[in-house]
Design an enzyme around this catalytic site. Sequence first.
Site, short mmCIF file in Angstrom:
data_model
loop_
_atom_site.label_atom_id
_atom_site.label_comp_id
_atom_site.label_asym_id
_atom_site.label_seq_id
_atom_site.Cartn_x
_atom_site.Cartn_y
_atom_site.Cartn_z
N HIS A 1 -8.16 0.06 9.99
CA HIS A 1 -6.65 -0.63 9.30
C HIS A 1 -7.29 -1.81 8.64
CE1 HIS A 1 -3.22 -1.87 6.76
NE2 HIS A 1 -3.11 -2.74 7.43
N CYS B 1 -6.41 1.12 2.41
CA CYS B 1 -5.73 0.16 2.82
C CYS B 1 -7.86 -0.50 3.20
CB CYS B 1 -6.11 -0.30 4.23
SG CYS B 1 -6.96 0.78 5.41
N GLN C 1 0.69 -1.29 -0.09
CA GLN C 1 -0.18 0.15 -0.20
C GLN C 1 0.99 1.16 0.24
OE1 GLN C 1 -2.79 0.67 3.27
NE2 GLN C 1 -3.31 2.62 3.08
N ASP D 1 -1.45 -8.46 3.93
CA ASP D 1 -1.75 -6.30 4.61
C ASP D 1 -0.67 -5.75 4.10
OD1 ASP D 1 -0.64 -3.69 6.14
OD2 ASP D 1 -0.39 -5.01 8.17
#
Length: 184
Positions: free
Chosen positions: A112, A28, A22, A127
């Site tokens: 998140h 996110c 990211q 992630d």
Amino acid sequence: RDKREKEAGIPPAPESLFFMEQLVGNACGTIGLLHAIGNNVSKGGIEVIKDGFITKFIKETKGKGLSPFEIGTHLGQSDELDSLHLTAAVSGQSGLPSEELKKTDPHNKIYHFVAFVAKDGYLWELDGRRPYPRRGAACTGDGMPLLKAAAEAIQWYMQNDPENIQFSLTALINTATDVAEEAE
């Protein structure tokens, strides 16, 4: 493999795993959805608009030998995503993070999103804040094995921050009936 993965001794992710870093702020949720869709669209359970942004982006990046950083960079250079993201953000039911929250939570740890997917026999935590995906427990397939492995991973987070109740879960599944039948 990315140089950082090799240096950290991280086991290589399967080439079929779609993952990106990211590199765009406050995206996110978008990254999490792209991870989930990019790893499941070929299974036929998720339908996306044929000429839409998601289809084009996945075709441009998945299986092309790009690193997670390069895929994240490609996403960050998308004017179409900027327009779609802004439209969705201002029309949603929740507000954008306040300036005060940005000061107290500069790394977006409070709000998140990550994705958990089953791929090549393992649960993968995707992630976008990390430079590479995290391999989890053995996971023999979709449905309940995926749900069980993901629940164990999520419980680890809950045990390590028991005072934090600010979390939620979303699942992309074929149908609720499919999951219920696998549970029996």
